[in-house]
Design an enzyme around this catalytic site. Sequence first.
Site, PDB file in Angstrom:
ATOM      1  N   LYS A 112     -50.581  58.536 -64.805  1.00  0.00           N
ATOM      2  CA  LYS A 112     -50.122  59.802 -65.385  1.00  0.00           C
ATOM      3  C   LYS A 112     -49.568  59.651 -66.800  1.00  0.00           C
ATOM      4  O   LYS A 112     -49.513  60.623 -67.549  1.00  0.00           O
ATOM      5  CB  LYS A 112     -49.080  60.471 -64.474  1.00  0.00           C
ATOM      6  CG  LYS A 112     -49.708  60.996 -63.184  1.00  0.00           C
ATOM      7  CD  LYS A 112     -48.926  62.112 -62.547  1.00  0.00           C
ATOM      8  CE  LYS A 112     -49.759  62.730 -61.438  1.00  0.00           C
ATOM      9  NZ  LYS A 112     -49.089  63.750 -60.674  1.00  0.00           N
ATOM     10  N   LYS A 193     -59.623  60.529 -58.375  1.00  0.00           N
ATOM     11  CA  LYS A 193     -59.310  61.414 -57.247  1.00  0.00           C
ATOM     12  C   LYS A 193     -59.285  62.878 -57.695  1.00  0.00           C
ATOM     13  O   LYS A 193     -59.027  63.168 -58.871  1.00  0.00           O
ATOM     14  CB  LYS A 193     -57.969  61.022 -56.591  1.00  0.00           C
ATOM     15  CG  LYS A 193     -56.747  61.421 -57.358  1.00  0.00           C
ATOM     16  CD  LYS A 193     -55.509  61.548 -56.455  1.00  0.00           C
ATOM     17  CE  LYS A 193     -54.424  62.272 -57.238  1.00  0.00           C
ATOM     18  NZ  LYS A 193     -53.434  62.954 -56.473  1.00  0.00           N
ATOM     19  N   LYS A 196     -55.097  68.265 -59.595  1.00  0.00           N
ATOM     20  CA  LYS A 196     -54.858  69.504 -60.334  1.00  0.00           C
ATOM     21  C   LYS A 196     -54.830  69.221 -61.830  1.00  0.00           C
ATOM     22  O   LYS A 196     -55.396  69.944 -62.621  1.00  0.00           O
ATOM     23  CB  LYS A 196     -53.513  70.117 -59.952  1.00  0.00           C
ATOM     24  CG  LYS A 196     -53.384  70.499 -58.506  1.00  0.00           C
ATOM     25  CD  LYS A 196     -52.004  71.119 -58.259  1.00  0.00           C
ATOM     26  CE  LYS A 196     -51.399  70.654 -56.965  1.00  0.00           C
ATOM     27  NZ  LYS A 196     -50.355  69.658 -57.067  1.00  0.00           N
TER      28      LYS A 196
HETATM   29  N1  AQP Z   1     -57.539  63.931 -53.956  1.00  0.00           N
HETATM   30  C1  AQP Z   1     -56.725  63.924 -52.933  1.00  0.00           C
HETATM   31  N2  AQP Z   1     -57.167  63.618 -51.692  1.00  0.00           N
HETATM   32  C2  AQP Z   1     -56.336  63.619 -50.616  1.00  0.00           C
HETATM   33  N3  AQP Z   1     -55.017  63.947 -50.694  1.00  0.00           N
HETATM   34  C3  AQP Z   1     -54.536  64.270 -51.922  1.00  0.00           C
HETATM   35  N4  AQP Z   1     -53.302  64.648 -52.346  1.00  0.00           N
HETATM   36  C4  AQP Z   1     -53.342  64.863 -53.678  1.00  0.00           C
HETATM   37  N5  AQP Z   1     -54.579  64.649 -54.156  1.00  0.00           N
HETATM   38  C5  AQP Z   1     -55.352  64.280 -53.091  1.00  0.00           C
HETATM   39  C6  AQP Z   1     -52.134  64.799 -51.475  1.00  0.00           C
HETATM   40  O1  AQP Z   1     -51.690  66.143 -51.578  1.00  0.00           O
HETATM   41  C7  AQP Z   1     -50.282  66.193 -51.408  1.00  0.00           C
HETATM   42  C8  AQP Z   1     -49.652  67.085 -52.438  1.00  0.00           C
HETATM   43  O2  AQP Z   1     -49.863  66.513 -53.726  1.00  0.00           O
HETATM   44  P1  AQP Z   1     -48.917  66.909 -54.931  1.00  0.00           P
HETATM   45  O3  AQP Z   1     -49.018  68.342 -55.193  1.00  0.00           O
HETATM   46  O4  AQP Z   1     -47.561  66.410 -54.697  1.00  0.00           O
HETATM   47  O5  AQP Z   1     -49.396  66.146 -56.199  1.00  0.00           O
HETATM   48  P2  AQP Z   1     -50.371  65.018 -56.431  1.00  0.00           P
HETATM   49  O6  AQP Z   1     -50.435  63.976 -55.392  1.00  0.00           O
HETATM   50  O7  AQP Z   1     -50.073  64.473 -57.784  1.00  0.00           O
HETATM   51  O8  AQP Z   1     -51.679  65.887 -56.376  1.00  0.00           O
HETATM   52  P3  AQP Z   1     -52.518  66.363 -57.573  1.00  0.00           P
HETATM   53  O9  AQP Z   1     -53.398  67.449 -57.188  1.00  0.00           O
HETATM   54  O10 AQP Z   1     -53.161  65.170 -58.172  1.00  0.00           O
HETATM   55  O11 AQP Z   1     -51.456  66.994 -58.533  1.00  0.00           O
HETATM   56  P4  AQP Z   1     -51.188  66.714 -60.040  1.00  0.00           P
HETATM   57  O12 AQP Z   1     -52.536  66.574 -60.672  1.00  0.00           O
HETATM   58  O13 AQP Z   1     -50.431  67.897 -60.511  1.00  0.00           O
HETATM   59  O14 AQP Z   1     -50.404  65.461 -60.121  1.00  0.00           O
HETATM   60  C9  AQP Z   1     -49.786  64.753 -51.474  1.00  0.00           C
HETATM   61  O15 AQP Z   1     -49.448  64.327 -50.172  1.00  0.00           O
HETATM   62  C10 AQP Z   1     -50.968  63.980 -51.974  1.00  0.00           C
HETATM   63  O16 AQP Z   1     -51.008  62.666 -51.427  1.00  0.00           O
END
Ligand code: AQP
Length: 330
Positions: A112, A193, A196
């Site tokens: 990040k 992966k 968002k």
């Molecule tokens: N690609 C993925 N596959 C499976 N699980 C996923 N999670 C995130 N991406 C995947 C799981 O979703 C939960 C919530 O995630 P989050 O909102 O806390 O943020 P994150 O993990 O950082 O997810 P994003 O979408 O990648 O958000 P951004 O881009 O904003 O950082 C978690 O349990 C995560 O493991």
Amino acid sequence: MNGRVFSGAQPTGTLHIGNYFGAIRNWAALQEDHECVYCIVDYHAITIEVDPNVLRAASRSMALDLIACGIDPERSILFVQSAVPEHTELAWILGTVTSYGDLTRMTQFKDKSAGRKFVSAGLFTYPVLQAADILLYRATGVPVGKDQVQHLELSRRIARRFNSRYGELFPEPEPIVPKKGARIMSLADPSIKMSKSAGEAHYIGVMEDESSIRKKIRSAVTDVGLKPGSEMSPGVENLFEILELATAEGGDPTIVRELREEFEAGKLLYSRLKDAVFEELIRIIRPIQQRRAEVAQSGKIEEILEEGAMRARELARPTIAEVRKRVGLG
Ligand code: AQP
């Protein structure tokens, strides 16, 4: 009841199918036999600059998404993290039993922070706040996707160090990771992966409209030159995984078998695979979208979140009081 679970989702945008298959589906299932505490982690979201008006609205919107996906605010505690300031107080204290070296090894921080002009200290200490989120409720299980397993391991180390310095208080939380769907990849770039923050092209939103979903699936990266017995490329593997997960929710698994056989024979038309992924996803997404519209219309979201925060604070206060006493504060 089989113990208490805690998990959080960042209000950094709309829920995508990676979040849904990797975590939120499990959140909903665990409500059957666990005491569940689910949090919209807005303190985490500000580790990367975000417009304050966007953030407040995004927290409410995430709450609606979660309820639409099956989180029941009567059975579970659903709240916005910043309404319970005990999270940040505990995070500061836990920071003093967190090893700097451990934090430097976190791959999420490396991913990040890469390419950013400004990297906040908050982004670096993010896993300490995450440990505080979990330990504040003395949760024993944490339903998450695979990307969070390293952070969970750190939470366990933090709990262990606190317990050994100040006496046994926190259970060591275990990750609850699904066998399938724990790491859904981006359709536009299957080497990263689904996320968002990677940008619109990289995710399929659970609340996205059908034509946009169709377009994204149609342009999903696959490969060229399929031959009998050839290895499955990451993009095709990802599409099969999404298809399998979607059909497992009340669909017909025959389609997966048929398409796999066609793949093995080197005859699979990727357009057919993509159409099947689209149909199956829409089948499960449509009722979720309908439910979201209903909950939004009811106008009860503020009330639900206030009630959730009150219930969360009731659990958090005794823990923080005990922590303060053990550490010798106040
Ligand atoms: N690609 C993925 N596959 C499976 N699980 C996923 N999670 C995130 N991406 C995947 C799981 O979703 C939960 C919530 O995630 P989050 O909102 O806390 O943020 P994150 O993990 O950082 O997810 P994003 O979408 O990648 O958000 P951004 O881009 O904003 O950082 C978690 O349990 C995560 O493991």
